[in-house]
Design a protein around this motif. Structure first.
Motif, mmCIF file in Angstrom:
data_model
loop_
_atom_site.group_PDB
_atom_site.id
_atom_site.type_symbol
_atom_site.label_atom_id
_atom_site.label_comp_id
_atom_site.label_asym_id
_atom_site.label_seq_id
_atom_site.Cartn_x
_atom_site.Cartn_y
_atom_site.Cartn_z
ATOM 1 N N GLN A 123 0.834 -1.194 0.000
ATOM 2 C CA GLN A 123 0.000 0.000 0.000
ATOM 3 C C GLN A 123 0.872 1.248 0.000
ATOM 4 O O GLN A 123 2.049 1.210 0.359
ATOM 5 N N GLN A 124 0.254 2.365 -0.377
ATOM 6 C CA GLN A 124 0.952 3.640 -0.417
ATOM 7 C C GLN A 124 0.250 4.633 0.501
ATOM 8 O O GLN A 124 -0.881 4.416 0.929
ATOM 9 N N LEU A 166 -9.353 5.135 0.753
ATOM 10 C CA LEU A 166 -8.411 4.283 0.031
ATOM 11 C C LEU A 166 -8.799 4.287 -1.439
ATOM 12 O O LEU A 166 -9.925 3.928 -1.792
ATOM 13 N N LEU A 187 -4.327 1.701 -4.471
ATOM 14 C CA LEU A 187 -4.098 1.236 -3.095
ATOM 15 C C LEU A 187 -3.336 2.292 -2.295
ATOM 16 O O LEU A 187 -2.347 2.007 -1.618
ATOM 17 N N THR A 188 -3.828 3.544 -2.384
ATOM 18 C CA THR A 188 -3.215 4.666 -1.686
ATOM 19 C C THR A 188 -4.165 5.170 -0.611
ATOM 20 O O THR A 188 -5.334 5.459 -0.888
ATOM 21 N N TRP A 189 -3.638 5.294 0.628
ATOM 22 C CA TRP A 189 -4.419 5.791 1.757
ATOM 23 C C TRP A 189 -4.234 7.300 1.900
ATOM 24 O O TRP A 189 -3.150 7.827 1.697
#
Length: 318
Positions: free
Chosen positions: A49-50, A87, A92-94
Protein backbone atom coordinates in the motif's frame (compact mmCIF):
# COMPACT_ATOMS: atom_id res chain seq x y z
CA UNK A 1 -2.18 -15.81 2.44
CA UNK A 2 -5.50 -16.13 4.21
CA UNK A 3 -6.11 -13.33 6.74
CA UNK A 4 -6.17 -14.25 10.44
CA UNK A 5 -9.61 -14.82 12.03
CA UNK A 6 -11.34 -11.57 13.01
CA UNK A 7 -14.62 -9.72 13.42
CA UNK A 8 -15.88 -6.11 13.23
CA UNK A 9 -13.87 -5.50 10.03
CA UNK A 10 -14.94 -3.66 6.87
CA UNK A 11 -15.29 -5.13 3.38
CA UNK A 12 -15.72 -3.72 -0.12
CA UNK A 13 -15.79 -5.03 -3.69
CA UNK A 14 -13.73 -3.42 -6.48
CA UNK A 15 -14.14 -3.89 -10.24
CA UNK A 16 -16.60 -6.75 -9.63
CA UNK A 17 -13.62 -9.01 -9.01
CA UNK A 18 -11.67 -8.09 -5.88
CA UNK A 19 -12.93 -8.37 -2.30
CA UNK A 20 -11.04 -6.03 0.06
CA UNK A 21 -10.91 -6.66 3.82
CA UNK A 22 -9.58 -3.98 6.18
CA UNK A 23 -9.00 -3.95 9.93
CA UNK A 24 -11.11 -5.73 12.50
CA UNK A 25 -10.25 -7.36 15.78
CA UNK A 26 -9.65 -10.68 17.50
CA UNK A 27 -9.96 -10.76 21.29
CA UNK A 28 -7.85 -7.80 22.52
CA UNK A 29 -5.97 -7.28 19.22
CA UNK A 30 -6.99 -4.76 16.55
CA UNK A 31 -5.68 -4.93 12.98
CA UNK A 32 -4.78 -2.33 10.36
CA UNK A 33 -3.96 -4.78 7.57
CA UNK A 34 -5.49 -4.93 4.10
CA UNK A 35 -6.23 -8.26 2.42
CA UNK A 36 -7.55 -8.82 -1.11
CA UNK A 37 -9.40 -11.89 -2.40
CA UNK A 38 -9.42 -12.46 -6.17
CA UNK A 39 -12.94 -13.79 -6.77
CA UNK A 40 -11.89 -15.45 -10.04
CA UNK A 41 -8.93 -17.42 -8.71
CA UNK A 42 -10.20 -17.47 -5.08
CA UNK A 43 -6.69 -16.62 -3.86
CA UNK A 44 -5.84 -14.23 -1.02
CA UNK A 45 -3.07 -11.64 -1.19
CA UNK A 46 -1.74 -8.83 0.98
CA UNK A 47 -0.77 -6.10 -1.49
CA UNK A 48 1.68 -3.30 -0.88
CA UNK A 49 0.00 0.00 0.00
CA UNK A 50 0.95 3.64 -0.42
CA UNK A 51 0.35 6.76 1.62
CA UNK A 52 -0.22 7.02 5.34
CA UNK A 53 -0.49 3.67 7.12
CA UNK A 54 -3.89 3.60 8.87
CA UNK A 55 -4.06 3.03 12.61
CA UNK A 56 -5.46 -0.29 13.92
CA UNK A 57 -9.21 -0.29 14.42
CA UNK A 58 -12.30 -2.47 14.71
CA UNK A 59 -16.00 -1.73 14.52
CA UNK A 60 -15.51 0.88 11.79
CA UNK A 61 -17.84 1.49 8.84
CA UNK A 62 -17.04 1.71 5.13
CA UNK A 63 -18.69 2.91 1.92
CA UNK A 64 -17.45 3.08 -1.67
CA UNK A 65 -17.83 6.05 -4.02
CA UNK A 66 -16.46 5.16 -7.43
CA UNK A 67 -12.98 3.74 -6.89
CA UNK A 68 -12.62 5.37 -3.45
CA UNK A 69 -13.33 3.43 -0.26
CA UNK A 70 -14.11 5.63 2.75
CA UNK A 71 -13.50 4.33 6.29
CA UNK A 72 -15.15 6.12 9.23
CA UNK A 73 -14.92 5.55 12.98
CA UNK A 74 -13.90 2.40 14.79
CA UNK A 75 -11.91 1.87 17.96
CA UNK A 76 -8.73 0.25 19.26
CA UNK A 77 -9.92 -1.03 22.68
CA UNK A 78 -8.69 2.23 24.26
CA UNK A 79 -10.45 5.04 22.42
CA UNK A 80 -12.30 5.83 19.24
CA UNK A 81 -10.39 6.47 16.02
CA UNK A 82 -10.64 10.14 15.10
CA UNK A 83 -9.67 10.23 11.42
CA UNK A 84 -11.79 9.44 8.38
CA UNK A 85 -9.73 7.63 5.73
CA UNK A 86 -10.08 7.07 2.01
CA UNK A 87 -8.41 4.28 0.03
CA UNK A 88 -8.07 4.59 -3.73
CA UNK A 89 -8.74 0.96 -4.65
CA UNK A 90 -7.00 1.30 -8.02
CA UNK A 91 -3.70 2.64 -6.66
CA UNK A 92 -4.10 1.24 -3.09
CA UNK A 93 -3.21 4.67 -1.69
CA UNK A 94 -4.42 5.79 1.76
CA UNK A 95 -5.25 9.41 2.64
CA UNK A 96 -6.87 11.23 5.54
CA UNK A 97 -10.11 12.97 4.59
CA UNK A 98 -10.98 14.59 7.93
CA UNK A 99 -10.19 14.32 11.61
CA UNK A 100 -12.15 15.04 14.79
CA UNK A 101 -11.06 15.56 18.37
CA UNK A 102 -12.44 14.26 21.63
CA UNK A 103 -15.08 11.65 22.33
CA UNK A 104 -17.52 12.46 19.53
CA UNK A 105 -19.97 10.19 17.67
CA UNK A 106 -17.79 10.11 14.54
CA UNK A 107 -15.06 8.41 16.60
CA UNK A 108 -17.38 5.54 17.53
CA UNK A 109 -17.70 1.83 16.96
CA UNK A 110 -20.72 0.17 15.38
CA UNK A 111 -22.01 3.11 13.34
CA UNK A 112 -23.56 2.76 9.89
CA UNK A 113 -22.31 4.52 6.76
CA UNK A 114 -24.01 4.87 3.36
CA UNK A 115 -23.33 6.80 0.16
CA UNK A 116 -25.99 9.09 -1.31
CA UNK A 117 -26.05 11.33 -4.37
CA UNK A 118 -28.25 14.42 -4.34
CA UNK A 119 -28.37 17.04 -7.10
CA UNK A 120 -25.06 15.82 -8.48
CA UNK A 121 -23.21 15.94 -5.14
CA UNK A 122 -21.95 12.89 -3.25
CA UNK A 123 -22.62 12.53 0.47
CA UNK A 124 -21.55 10.06 3.13
CA UNK A 125 -24.28 9.68 5.77
CA UNK A 126 -23.47 8.12 9.15
CA UNK A 127 -25.77 7.23 12.03
CA UNK A 128 -25.37 6.02 15.60
CA UNK A 129 -22.37 4.31 17.16
CA UNK A 130 -20.95 3.78 20.65
CA UNK A 131 -18.06 5.68 22.25
CA UNK A 132 -18.71 5.58 25.97
CA UNK A 133 -22.38 6.23 25.26
CA UNK A 134 -24.82 5.26 22.54
CA UNK A 135 -25.51 7.86 19.86
CA UNK A 136 -28.51 8.60 17.67
CA UNK A 137 -26.91 11.48 15.77
CA UNK A 138 -26.72 11.76 11.98
CA UNK A 139 -23.65 13.20 10.23
CA UNK A 140 -23.27 14.13 6.57
CA UNK A 141 -19.92 14.37 4.79
CA UNK A 142 -20.21 16.26 1.49
CA UNK A 143 -17.60 15.18 -1.06
CA UNK A 144 -16.73 17.92 -3.59
CA UNK A 145 -14.11 18.26 -6.33
CA UNK A 146 -13.67 14.52 -6.55
CA UNK A 147 -11.10 14.68 -9.33
CA UNK A 148 -8.96 17.15 -7.33
CA UNK A 149 -9.30 14.90 -4.31
CA UNK A 150 -7.94 11.94 -6.25
CA UNK A 151 -5.07 13.96 -7.75
CA UNK A 152 -4.10 15.43 -4.39
CA UNK A 153 -4.27 11.96 -2.89
CA UNK A 154 -1.75 10.73 -5.46
CA UNK A 155 0.52 13.75 -4.88
CA UNK A 156 0.57 13.16 -1.13
CA UNK A 157 1.20 9.48 -1.73
CA UNK A 158 4.24 10.25 -3.89
CA UNK A 159 5.59 12.61 -1.21
CA UNK A 160 5.12 9.95 1.46
CA UNK A 161 3.14 12.42 3.59
CA UNK A 162 -0.50 12.91 4.44
CA UNK A 163 -2.70 15.83 5.30
CA UNK A 164 -6.28 16.65 6.11
CA UNK A 165 -8.02 17.74 2.90
CA UNK A 166 -10.28 20.38 4.43
CA UNK A 167 -11.26 22.25 1.20
CA UNK A 168 -12.61 19.07 -0.38
CA UNK A 169 -15.05 18.15 2.40
CA UNK A 170 -17.81 19.79 4.35
CA UNK A 171 -18.95 18.28 7.65
CA UNK A 172 -22.38 18.90 9.16
CA UNK A 173 -24.92 17.10 11.32
CA UNK A 174 -28.59 17.37 12.20
CA UNK A 175 -31.51 15.22 13.25
CA UNK A 176 -32.67 14.25 9.75
CA UNK A 177 -30.69 13.13 6.71
CA UNK A 178 -33.10 14.74 4.24
CA UNK A 179 -32.74 18.12 5.93
CA UNK A 180 -28.94 17.85 5.76
CA UNK A 181 -28.99 17.25 2.03
CA UNK A 182 -31.48 20.04 1.39
CA UNK A 183 -29.67 22.60 3.56
CA UNK A 184 -26.30 21.92 1.96
CA UNK A 185 -27.70 21.96 -1.60
CA UNK A 186 -30.04 24.98 -1.45
CA UNK A 187 -27.32 27.37 -2.54
CA UNK A 188 -26.60 25.28 -5.66
CA UNK A 189 -30.21 24.56 -6.63
CA UNK A 190 -31.03 26.20 -9.96
CA UNK A 191 -34.35 27.66 -10.98
CA UNK A 192 -34.98 25.04 -13.65
CA UNK A 193 -34.30 22.27 -11.20
CA UNK A 194 -36.68 23.93 -8.75
CA UNK A 195 -39.40 24.15 -11.40
CA UNK A 196 -38.90 20.53 -12.38
CA UNK A 197 -39.02 19.55 -8.73
CA UNK A 198 -42.20 21.61 -8.27
CA UNK A 199 -43.85 19.95 -11.28
CA UNK A 200 -42.85 16.53 -10.01
CA UNK A 201 -44.20 17.35 -6.56
CA UNK A 202 -47.49 18.57 -8.05
CA UNK A 203 -47.82 15.40 -10.11
CA UNK A 204 -47.05 13.32 -7.05
CA UNK A 205 -49.59 15.35 -5.07
CA UNK A 206 -52.27 14.72 -7.71
CA UNK A 207 -51.49 11.01 -7.69
CA UNK A 208 -51.69 10.96 -3.91
CA UNK A 209 -55.00 12.86 -3.96
CA UNK A 210 -56.41 10.43 -6.54
CA UNK A 211 -55.23 7.51 -4.45
CA UNK A 212 -56.75 9.17 -1.37
CA UNK A 213 -60.09 9.58 -3.18
CA UNK A 214 -60.04 5.93 -4.17
CA UNK A 215 -59.28 4.97 -0.61
CA UNK A 216 -62.15 7.16 0.64
CA UNK A 217 -64.57 5.51 -1.82
CA UNK A 218 -63.39 2.10 -0.71
CA UNK A 219 -63.76 3.20 2.91
CA UNK A 220 -67.39 4.26 2.29
CA UNK A 221 -68.11 0.95 0.57
CA UNK A 222 -66.53 -0.93 3.44
CA UNK A 223 -68.60 1.06 5.95
CA UNK A 224 -71.79 0.18 4.04
CA UNK A 225 -70.80 -3.47 3.94
CA UNK A 226 -70.03 -3.35 7.65
CA UNK A 227 -73.45 -1.77 8.35
CA UNK A 228 -75.17 -4.50 6.32
CA UNK A 229 -73.16 -7.15 8.09
CA UNK A 230 -74.07 -5.67 11.48
CA UNK A 231 -77.79 -5.61 10.55
CA UNK A 232 -77.59 -9.20 9.38
CA UNK A 233 -75.75 -10.07 12.56
CA UNK A 234 -78.54 -8.47 14.63
CA UNK A 235 -81.16 -10.55 12.77
CA UNK A 236 -79.14 -13.70 13.26
CA UNK A 237 -78.76 -12.84 16.94
CA UNK A 238 -82.54 -12.55 17.31
CA UNK A 239 -83.05 -15.84 15.48
CA UNK A 240 -80.46 -17.43 17.70
CA UNK A 241 -82.23 -16.18 20.82
CA UNK A 242 -85.54 -17.58 19.49
CA UNK A 243 -83.94 -20.93 18.76
CA UNK A 244 -82.37 -20.93 22.20
CA UNK A 245 -85.82 -20.31 23.76
CA UNK A 246 -87.32 -23.16 21.74
CA UNK A 247 -84.44 -25.38 22.70
CA UNK A 248 -84.94 -24.54 26.38
CA UNK A 249 -88.66 -25.41 26.08
CA UNK A 250 -87.83 -28.70 24.36
CA UNK A 251 -85.28 -29.48 27.04
CA UNK A 252 -87.95 -28.86 29.71
CA UNK A 253 -90.37 -31.18 27.89
CA UNK A 254 -87.68 -33.81 27.56
CA UNK A 255 -86.98 -33.57 31.28
CA UNK A 256 -90.68 -34.04 32.08
CA UNK A 257 -90.86 -37.00 29.71
CA UNK A 258 -87.84 -38.53 31.37
CA UNK A 259 -89.56 -38.16 34.76
CA UNK A 260 -92.74 -39.77 33.39
CA UNK A 261 -90.75 -42.60 31.85
CA UNK A 262 -88.99 -43.19 35.17
CA UNK A 263 -92.35 -43.34 36.97
CA UNK A 264 -93.75 -45.74 34.36
CA UNK A 265 -90.70 -47.95 34.74
CA UNK A 266 -91.27 -48.07 38.48
CA UNK A 267 -94.94 -48.95 37.90
CA UNK A 268 -93.96 -51.65 35.41
CA UNK A 269 -91.56 -53.10 37.93
CA UNK A 270 -94.37 -53.09 40.55
CA UNK A 271 -96.75 -54.76 38.07
CA UNK A 272 -94.18 -57.43 37.32
CA UNK A 273 -93.91 -58.18 41.04
CA UNK A 274 -97.73 -58.33 41.35
CA UNK A 275 -97.97 -60.64 38.35
CA UNK A 276 -95.41 -62.94 39.91
CA UNK A 277 -97.40 -62.98 43.18
CA UNK A 278 -100.67 -63.62 41.31
CA UNK A 279 -99.05 -66.44 39.37
CA UNK A 280 -97.77 -67.93 42.63
CA UNK A 281 -101.25 -67.70 44.17
CA UNK A 282 -102.76 -69.30 41.09
CA UNK A 283 -100.35 -72.16 41.34
CA UNK A 284 -101.06 -72.56 45.05
CA UNK A 285 -104.81 -72.50 44.35
CA UNK A 286 -104.46 -75.04 41.56
CA UNK A 287 -102.38 -77.25 43.83
CA UNK A 288 -104.98 -76.98 46.61
CA UNK A 289 -107.82 -77.77 44.24
CA UNK A 290 -105.91 -80.73 42.85
CA UNK A 291 -105.23 -82.05 46.35
CA UNK A 292 -108.89 -81.67 47.33
CA UNK A 293 -110.01 -83.45 44.18
CA UNK A 294 -107.65 -86.32 44.78
CA UNK A 295 -108.81 -86.63 48.39
CA UNK A 296 -112.42 -86.71 47.29
CA UNK A 297 -111.68 -89.36 44.72
CA UNK A 298 -109.95 -91.49 47.32
CA UNK A 299 -112.94 -91.21 49.61
CA UNK A 300 -115.29 -92.17 46.83
CA UNK A 301 -113.21 -95.22 45.94
CA UNK A 302 -112.98 -96.47 49.52
CA UNK A 303 -116.79 -96.16 49.99
CA UNK A 304 -117.56 -98.17 46.85
CA UNK A 305 -115.32 -101.04 47.86
CA UNK A 306 -116.76 -101.09 51.32
CA UNK A 307 -120.29 -101.36 50.01
CA UNK A 308 -119.38 -104.22 47.74
CA UNK A 309 -117.98 -106.27 50.62
CA UNK A 310 -120.97 -105.50 52.80
CA UNK A 311 -119.47 -102.80 54.92
CA UNK A 312 -121.44 -99.63 54.55
CA UNK A 313 -119.53 -96.44 54.41
CA UNK A 314 -119.11 -94.41 57.52
CA UNK A 315 -121.63 -91.60 57.39
CA UNK A 316 -119.52 -89.49 59.58
CA UNK A 317 -116.81 -89.41 56.91
CA UNK A 318 -119.26 -88.15 54.35
Amino acid sequence: GTPPPRSDHAAACHADRYLLIFGGGSHATCFNDLHVLDLQTMEWSRPKQQGLAPSPRAGHAGATVGENWYIVGGGNNKSGVSETLVLNMSTLTWSVVSSVEGRVPLASEGMTLVHSNYNGDDYLISFGGYNGRYSNEVFALKLTLKSDLQSKTKEHASDGTSSVLEPEVELSHDGKIREIAMDSADSDLKKDDANELLVALKAEKEELEAALNREQVQTIQLKEEIAEAEARNAELTKELQTVRGQLAAEQSRCFKLEVDVAELRQKLQSMDALEREVELLRRQKAASEQAALEAKQRQSSSGMWGWLVGTPPDKSES
